[in-house]
Design a protein around this motif. Structure first.
Motif, PDB file in Angstrom:
ATOM      1  N   GLY A 127       0.781  -1.097  -0.106  1.00 39.21           N
ATOM      2  CA  GLY A 127       0.107   0.222   0.023  1.00 39.21           C
ATOM      3  C   GLY A 127       0.983   1.413  -0.021  1.00 39.21           C
ATOM      4  O   GLY A 127       2.010   1.282  -0.416  1.00 39.21           O
ATOM      5  N   TYR A 143       3.149  -7.316  -2.341  1.00 46.27           N
ATOM      6  CA  TYR A 143       2.435  -8.515  -2.856  1.00 46.27           C
ATOM      7  C   TYR A 143       3.008  -8.954  -4.266  1.00 46.27           C
ATOM      8  O   TYR A 143       3.021 -10.204  -4.678  1.00 46.27           O
ATOM      9  CB  TYR A 143       1.010  -8.701  -2.796  1.00 46.27           C
ATOM     10  CG  TYR A 143       0.411  -8.533  -1.371  1.00 46.27           C
ATOM     11  CD1 TYR A 143       0.770  -9.658  -0.465  1.00 46.27           C
ATOM     12  CD2 TYR A 143      -0.672  -7.716  -0.877  1.00 46.27           C
ATOM     13  CE1 TYR A 143       0.357  -9.583   1.014  1.00 46.27           C
ATOM     14  CE2 TYR A 143      -1.173  -7.614   0.376  1.00 46.27           C
ATOM     15  CZ  TYR A 143      -0.650  -8.567   1.143  1.00 46.27           C
ATOM     16  OH  TYR A 143      -1.028  -8.683   2.736  1.00 46.27           O
ATOM     17  N   ARG A 198       1.277  -1.782  -5.449  1.00 40.35           N
ATOM     18  CA  ARG A 198      -0.246  -2.146  -5.368  1.00 40.35           C
ATOM     19  C   ARG A 198      -0.411  -3.084  -6.358  1.00 40.35           C
ATOM     20  O   ARG A 198       0.010  -3.167  -7.589  1.00 40.35           O
ATOM     21  CB  ARG A 198      -1.319  -1.000  -5.524  1.00 40.35           C
ATOM     22  CG  ARG A 198      -1.267   0.081  -4.449  1.00 40.35           C
ATOM     23  CD  ARG A 198      -2.532   0.942  -4.362  1.00 40.35           C
ATOM     24  NE  ARG A 198      -2.182   1.587  -3.026  1.00 40.35           N
ATOM     25  CZ  ARG A 198      -1.821   2.863  -2.678  1.00 40.35           C
ATOM     26  NH1 ARG A 198      -1.297   3.458  -3.489  1.00 40.35           N
ATOM     27  NH2 ARG A 198      -2.108   3.346  -1.597  1.00 40.35           N
ATOM     28  N   LEU A 199      -1.099  -4.186  -6.170  1.00 46.49           N
ATOM     29  CA  LEU A 199      -1.648  -5.256  -7.097  1.00 46.49           C
ATOM     30  C   LEU A 199      -2.765  -5.826  -6.770  1.00 46.49           C
ATOM     31  O   LEU A 199      -3.313  -6.816  -5.964  1.00 46.49           O
ATOM     32  CB  LEU A 199      -0.568  -6.496  -6.586  1.00 46.49           C
ATOM     33  CG  LEU A 199      -0.495  -7.822  -7.594  1.00 46.49           C
ATOM     34  CD1 LEU A 199       0.035  -7.364  -9.055  1.00 46.49           C
ATOM     35  CD2 LEU A 199      -0.027  -8.943  -6.858  1.00 46.49           C
ATOM     36  N   PRO A 200      -3.949  -5.219  -7.370  1.00 44.83           N
ATOM     37  CA  PRO A 200      -5.469  -5.430  -7.143  1.00 44.83           C
ATOM     38  C   PRO A 200      -5.617  -6.904  -7.454  1.00 44.83           C
ATOM     39  O   PRO A 200      -6.759  -7.508  -6.711  1.00 44.83           O
ATOM     40  CB  PRO A 200      -6.100  -4.481  -8.307  1.00 44.83           C
ATOM     41  CG  PRO A 200      -5.080  -3.405  -8.560  1.00 44.83           C
ATOM     42  CD  PRO A 200      -3.724  -3.975  -8.278  1.00 44.83           C
ATOM     43  N   PHE A 250      -4.392  -9.278  -6.541  1.00 43.95           N
ATOM     44  CA  PHE A 250      -3.969 -10.248  -5.396  1.00 43.95           C
ATOM     45  C   PHE A 250      -5.176 -10.773  -4.767  1.00 43.95           C
ATOM     46  O   PHE A 250      -5.380 -11.691  -4.054  1.00 43.95           O
ATOM     47  CB  PHE A 250      -3.135  -9.712  -4.490  1.00 43.95           C
ATOM     48  CG  PHE A 250      -2.274 -10.489  -3.507  1.00 43.95           C
ATOM     49  CD1 PHE A 250      -1.065 -11.270  -3.976  1.00 43.95           C
ATOM     50  CD2 PHE A 250      -2.525 -10.598  -2.171  1.00 43.95           C
ATOM     51  CE1 PHE A 250      -0.504 -12.113  -3.432  1.00 43.95           C
ATOM     52  CE2 PHE A 250      -1.859 -11.523  -1.365  1.00 43.95           C
ATOM     53  CZ  PHE A 250      -0.769 -12.125  -2.100  1.00 43.95           C
ATOM     54  N   ALA A 251      -6.243 -10.132  -5.192  1.00 41.58           N
ATOM     55  CA  ALA A 251      -7.658 -10.557  -4.407  1.00 41.58           C
ATOM     56  C   ALA A 251      -8.038 -11.767  -5.299  1.00 41.58           C
ATOM     57  O   ALA A 251      -8.850 -12.306  -4.843  1.00 41.58           O
ATOM     58  CB  ALA A 251      -8.925  -9.476  -4.786  1.00 41.58           C
ATOM     59  N   GLY A 280       1.197  -2.491   6.625  1.00 45.24           N
ATOM     60  CA  GLY A 280       0.388  -1.705   5.436  1.00 45.24           C
ATOM     61  C   GLY A 280      -0.732  -1.290   6.123  1.00 45.24           C
ATOM     62  O   GLY A 280      -0.974  -1.275   7.105  1.00 45.24           O
ATOM     63  N   GLY A 281      -2.023  -1.062   5.159  1.00 46.51           N
ATOM     64  CA  GLY A 281      -3.128  -0.605   5.609  1.00 46.51           C
ATOM     65  C   GLY A 281      -4.276  -1.453   5.605  1.00 46.51           C
ATOM     66  O   GLY A 281      -3.986  -2.793   5.460  1.00 46.51           O
ATOM     67  N   ASP A 282      -5.473  -1.314   5.655  1.00 48.80           N
ATOM     68  CA  ASP A 282      -6.659  -2.054   5.574  1.00 48.80           C
ATOM     69  C   ASP A 282      -6.436  -3.115   4.547  1.00 48.80           C
ATOM     70  O   ASP A 282      -6.914  -4.148   4.459  1.00 48.80           O
ATOM     71  CB  ASP A 282      -7.988  -1.552   5.753  1.00 48.80           C
ATOM     72  CG  ASP A 282      -8.266  -0.744   6.941  1.00 48.80           C
ATOM     73  OD1 ASP A 282      -7.591  -1.281   8.180  1.00 48.80           O
ATOM     74  OD2 ASP A 282      -9.018   0.134   7.208  1.00 48.80           O
ATOM     75  N   GLY A 283      -6.193  -2.518   3.162  1.00 47.44           N
ATOM     76  CA  GLY A 283      -6.096  -3.371   2.105  1.00 47.44           C
ATOM     77  C   GLY A 283      -5.136  -4.501   2.287  1.00 47.44           C
ATOM     78  O   GLY A 283      -5.586  -5.657   1.949  1.00 47.44           O
ATOM     79  N   MET A 309      -6.293  -7.438   4.316  1.00 44.06           N
ATOM     80  CA  MET A 309      -7.001  -8.259   3.592  1.00 44.06           C
ATOM     81  C   MET A 309      -6.460  -9.307   2.800  1.00 44.06           C
ATOM     82  O   MET A 309      -6.737 -10.479   3.124  1.00 44.06           O
ATOM     83  CB  MET A 309      -8.088  -7.680   2.455  1.00 44.06           C
ATOM     84  CG  MET A 309      -9.207  -6.679   2.784  1.00 44.06           C
ATOM     85  SD  MET A 309     -10.552  -7.762   3.620  1.00 44.06           S
ATOM     86  CE  MET A 309     -10.961  -8.690   2.297  1.00 44.06           C
ATOM     87  N   GLY A 310      -5.407  -8.783   2.235  1.00 44.99           N
ATOM     88  CA  GLY A 310      -4.251  -9.926   1.650  1.00 44.99           C
ATOM     89  C   GLY A 310      -3.787 -10.806   2.586  1.00 44.99           C
ATOM     90  O   GLY A 310      -3.540 -12.071   2.340  1.00 44.99           O
ATOM     91  N   ARG A 360      -6.271 -13.476   3.902  1.00 46.76           N
ATOM     92  CA  ARG A 360      -6.405 -14.513   2.639  1.00 46.76           C
ATOM     93  C   ARG A 360      -5.109 -15.230   2.909  1.00 46.76           C
ATOM     94  O   ARG A 360      -5.532 -16.550   2.427  1.00 46.76           O
ATOM     95  CB  ARG A 360      -6.436 -13.776   1.168  1.00 46.76           C
ATOM     96  CG  ARG A 360      -7.586 -12.924   1.071  1.00 46.76           C
ATOM     97  CD  ARG A 360      -8.919 -13.679   0.607  1.00 46.76           C
ATOM     98  NE  ARG A 360     -10.047 -12.809   0.949  1.00 46.76           N
ATOM     99  CZ  ARG A 360     -10.721 -12.706   2.027  1.00 46.76           C
ATOM    100  NH1 ARG A 360     -10.548 -13.358   3.041  1.00 46.76           N
ATOM    101  NH2 ARG A 360     -11.865 -11.783   2.029  1.00 46.76           N
TER     102      ARG A 360
END
Ligand code: ADP
Length: 325
Positions: free
Chosen positions: A10, A41, A72-74, A76-77, A101-104, A107-108, A111
């Motif tokens: 992030g 990521y 940033r690597l969207p 990764f979701a 990092g932050g909230d995003g 999430m990673g 997971r």
């Protein structure tokens, strides 16, 4: 546990390096090998993974930004993409990860934990927008940068009997604006949590002009007004002050981390390694008062945002002499 990884993800924040340094040094002192993953990521899926040593840890400790890079690597979701990352970690024998990092990024981390790689998140962002921690790594340094900048702008405004609009970062969290406005005696404050319309700002500054206030600082959070330069023009037209806008921008993200940010980064880095040694994963570290605590990431992400309106109005009341509440 024999091998762990560490990555930053992030937006970068001062103090991230101190956290990485702490993870390397504390894990090493517990006979755990540490690998750094470059560029968050993204580096995980590209296998940009390398072993870190104590000299590296020492060399980055006091530096701004993040030396191991962030990205940033969207994608990764996507489970399939994450599987590549897990395979790379397994190739190196890395069993667990610290994610700064932050909230995003949390999430990673959650997971990955579900896929067998225990992860602990550390709150790294200048925005202080992570609800599960009272303060985040980077906030104090950024706040000091903002305060220094506003003090300088004030010198000029006071010399020339002018007004200034200063836009600060925060990503929908008004803490940087609130703390900086408080520390600099800014007369007008508008944050996401307590937004003033452009009209209200013009009215407040006009009242100050009528009271012959020598200079006026208007602090606003980012992402609230379409164009702060246009806002400055409206203030000038309404109040008569020559008014200039300054968007502080990325200056707020850089710089040598403050002692407080380094302290938070280093203590929380050690706390994270302790969690991994205890076999935990899916947790994020937060500051609760002066105590470090570990929250379940899923619970942390659903915590309600603290209501700051009373605090903001109380600070605004410092200018009650000028501004009708
Ligand atoms: P921050 O961590 O500062 O909140 P972002 O929201 O950009 O920053 O998230 C950082 C990275 O975390 C993203 O680029 C992405 O790789 C990863 N990420 C975000 N959301 C998810 C998700 N739902 N699942 C997996 N990874 C995620």
């Amino acid at each position: 546990i024999k091998k762990i990884g560490v990555l930053t993800s992030g937006g970068d924040a001062p103090g991230m390096n101190a956290a990485v340094s702490s993870v390397i040094r504390y894990a090493s002192s517990n006979n755990i090998e540490v690998f750094v993953v470059r560029d968050g990521y993204k580096g995980l899926i590209h296998d940009w993974i390398e072993k870190a040593d104590l000299n590296y840890a020492q060399s980055i400790l006091t530096r701004g930004g993040t030396a191991i890079g962030s990205a940033r690597l969207p994608e990764f979701a996507d489970q399939k993409i994450r599987e590549k990352g897990v395979a790379n970690l397994q190739k190196h024998g890395i069993e667990a990860l610290v994610v700064i990092g932050g909230d995003g990024s949390y999430m990673g981390a959650q997971r990955l934990t579900e896929m067998g790689i225990n992860c602990i998140g550390l709150p790294g962002t200048i925005d202080n927008d992570i609800v599960s921690s009272d303060y985040t790594i980077g906030f104090d340094t950024a706040l000091n940068t903002v305060v220094e900048a506003i003090d300088k702008i004030r010198d000029s405004m006071q010399s020339h009997n002018r007004a200034a609009v200063v836009e600060v970062m925060g990503n929908h969290c008004g803490d940087l604006a609130l703390y900086a406005a408080t520390a600099t005696g800014a007369e007008v404050l508008s944050t996401t949590e307590a937004k003033l319309s452009e009209q209200e700002i013009v009215e407040q500054v006009t009242t100050l002009a009528q009271k012959k206030k020598r200079s006026v600082i208007v602090v606003v959070s980012e992402k609230m007004y379409p164009d702060v330069h246009a806002l400055a023009e409206k203030i000038e037209a309404g109040s008569g002050y020559i008014t200039r806008a300054t968007v502080l921008g990325h200056i707020q993200r850089g710089g040598t981390p403050s002692a407080m940010d380094r302290y938070l980064a280093i203590t929380s880095g050690m706390f994270a390694v302790d969690q991994l040694i205890a076999g935990h994963g899916g947790l994020c570290v937060g500051l609760d008062g002066t105590t470090l605590v570990a929250h379940d990431i899923n619970q942390a992400l659903s915590m309600p945002k603290q209501d700051k309106i009373k605090e903001i109005n109380k600070i605004r009341s410092l200018n009650a002499e000028f501004i009708k509440q």
